[in-house]
Design an enzyme around this catalytic site. Structure first.
Site, PDB file in Angstrom:
ATOM      1  N   ARG A  21      -3.115  -3.251   4.536  1.00 11.12           N
ATOM      2  CA  ARG A  21      -3.369  -1.848   5.354  1.00 11.12           C
ATOM      3  C   ARG A  21      -3.900  -0.848   4.778  1.00 11.12           C
ATOM      4  O   ARG A  21      -4.384   0.334   5.265  1.00 11.12           O
ATOM      5  CB  ARG A  21      -2.098  -1.802   5.891  1.00 11.12           C
ATOM      6  CG  ARG A  21      -1.320  -2.913   6.480  1.00 11.12           C
ATOM      7  CD  ARG A  21      -0.058  -2.324   7.304  1.00 11.12           C
ATOM      8  NE  ARG A  21       0.694  -3.677   7.958  1.00 11.12           N
ATOM      9  CZ  ARG A  21       1.420  -3.704   9.057  1.00 11.12           C
ATOM     10  NH1 ARG A  21       1.481  -2.332   9.856  1.00 11.12           N
ATOM     11  NH2 ARG A  21       2.153  -4.377   9.284  1.00 11.12           N
ATOM     12  N   LYS A  71      -2.480  -7.649 -10.463  1.00  9.51           N
ATOM     13  CA  LYS A  71      -2.092  -6.314 -10.932  1.00  9.51           C
ATOM     14  C   LYS A  71      -1.667  -6.434 -12.357  1.00  9.51           C
ATOM     15  O   LYS A  71      -1.875  -5.433 -13.278  1.00  9.51           O
ATOM     16  CB  LYS A  71      -0.719  -5.999 -10.273  1.00  9.51           C
ATOM     17  CG  LYS A  71      -0.723  -5.390  -8.857  1.00  9.51           C
ATOM     18  CD  LYS A  71       0.607  -5.004  -8.466  1.00  9.51           C
ATOM     19  CE  LYS A  71       0.424  -4.377  -7.000  1.00  9.51           C
ATOM     20  NZ  LYS A  71       1.807  -3.587  -6.701  1.00  9.51           N
ATOM     21  N   ASP A 108       3.253   3.068  -7.982  1.00  8.73           N
ATOM     22  CA  ASP A 108       4.166   2.560  -6.998  1.00  8.73           C
ATOM     23  C   ASP A 108       5.451   3.417  -7.320  1.00  8.73           C
ATOM     24  O   ASP A 108       6.280   3.715  -6.414  1.00  8.73           O
ATOM     25  CB  ASP A 108       4.715   1.220  -7.402  1.00  8.73           C
ATOM     26  CG  ASP A 108       3.349   0.150  -6.913  1.00  8.73           C
ATOM     27  OD1 ASP A 108       2.824   0.443  -5.842  1.00  8.73           O
ATOM     28  OD2 ASP A 108       3.419  -1.137  -7.394  1.00  8.73           O
ATOM     29  N   GLN A 253       1.957   5.686  -2.401  1.00 13.24           N
ATOM     30  CA  GLN A 253       1.453   5.450  -3.598  1.00 13.24           C
ATOM     31  C   GLN A 253      -0.107   5.460  -3.500  1.00 13.24           C
ATOM     32  O   GLN A 253      -0.479   5.295  -4.587  1.00 13.24           O
ATOM     33  CB  GLN A 253       1.934   4.026  -4.090  1.00 13.24           C
ATOM     34  CG  GLN A 253       1.457   2.585  -2.993  1.00 13.24           C
ATOM     35  CD  GLN A 253       0.069   2.376  -3.228  1.00 13.24           C
ATOM     36  OE1 GLN A 253      -0.180   2.206  -4.081  1.00 13.24           O
ATOM     37  NE2 GLN A 253      -0.283   1.950  -1.938  1.00 13.24           N
TER      38      GLN A 253
END
Ligand code: ATR
Length: 279
Positions: A21, A71, A108, A253
């Protein structure tokens, strides 16, 4: 490198990436602030990640967000690493610096705390123990941010006990591990309760941790946002708790990356939430 000004480009790198998104979220901000720029989804296989990251700056990219499954690898590739990213062991935001170096950060934990501050006014980490369900990547970022915010004790419980024990070994004495079958017990007198597992997410297993020990007035936060109001949050609200859904963490974030890349600190508004929800 060319000397004329370039349109700033940024994006999100993962695989698969079609469901992300983030492009909708960034488009909303670019339009809102009338900024000429683009933010695109980039689907890259693990073996190509480093080549792509080294090449993107040459094409005008000022940075990227990084998501599953890159990540951890992104942090290894980066030349300069923020303390936060190092502590968490993963990067979700990369900044391509003019000197050619890749700077890795992890926002985060920032997103988690900013979401709580916006949606649970008066929330204060220091007033009591925090209980965290889960011990994955999201839990690491959240535990680090709660400790940084001054939580006096973090209780953690995970289905796979060894992962929770590993976090305890790393984060130290303020972290206390509970058995997964006993997870409900750690909620007693906790003032902040966070679900970082995928339990309760559409298509995943139902949330089944008993909440009888929840204290009315505690702040309960889910990182799941499909559905927006999870079974955990519904039950917590019935128990008299303040509830905060997971969509806000996703939105917050993204703030530091947008500010860095496009030069404007963006606001997380109801309009943004709706745009992302309706995407
Ligand atoms: P993320 O990086 O998003 O946190 P992750 O590292 O895969 O993702 O972690 C997912 C978390 O959800 C873990 O704490 C996981 O527990 P395990 O460490 O035991 O795998 C938890 N989780 C996922 N499915 C679960 C289930 N059915 N029951 C209990 N915990 C579950």
């Amino acid at each position: 490198m060319s000397d004329h000004p370039r349109i700033p480009l940024a994006g999100v790198i993962g695989s698969p990436i079609a469901h992300s998104r983030s492009p909708v979220l960034f488009r909303h901000w670019l339009d809102q602030y009338e900024i000429t720029g683009y933010y695109v989804p980039i689907d890259v296989d693990a073996e190509d990640l480093e080549t792509v990251l080294r090449t993107l700056p040459k094409a005008g990219f000022v940075g990227v967000n990084v998501t599953i499954p890159h990540k951890i690898r992104a942090l290894e590739i980066a030349d300069v690493i923020s303390d936060r990213a190092a502590l968490i062991g993963a990067a979700n935001t990369l900044i391509f610096r003019p000197d050619g170096k890749i700077y890795a950060d992890n926002t985060d934990g920032y997103g988690f705390i900013a979401n709580l501050k916006q949606n649970a006014p008066g929330w204060d980490a220091t007033i009591g123990p925090a209980a965290v369900l889960g011990a994955g990547g999201a839990a690491r970022a959240i535990v680090a941010s709660l400790l940084e915010s001054g939580a006096p004790e973090i209780r953690i419980s995970n289905r796979t006990r060894a992962r929770a024990d590993a976090l305890r070994a790393e984060f130290g004495a303020r972290l206390v591990v509970y058995d997964w079958v006993q997870a409900g017990n750690m909620l007693e007198d906790a003032t902040t309760v966070v679900n970082t597992t995928s339990l309760g997410m559409v298509g995943k297993q139902e949330f089944r941790v008993p909440l009888d020990a929840l204290k009315p007035g505690a702040t309960c936060c889910d990182i799941v946002y499909t559905p927006l109001k999870t079974k955990f949050l519904i039950e917590a609200e019935e128990a008299g708790c303040v509830i905060v859904d997971g969509l806000g963490m996703l939105l917050h974030q993204a703030v530091p990356g947008f500010e860095r890349w496009f030069g404007q600190r963006p606001e997380v508004t109801e309009g943004l939430r709706e745009a992302v929800l309706n995407a």
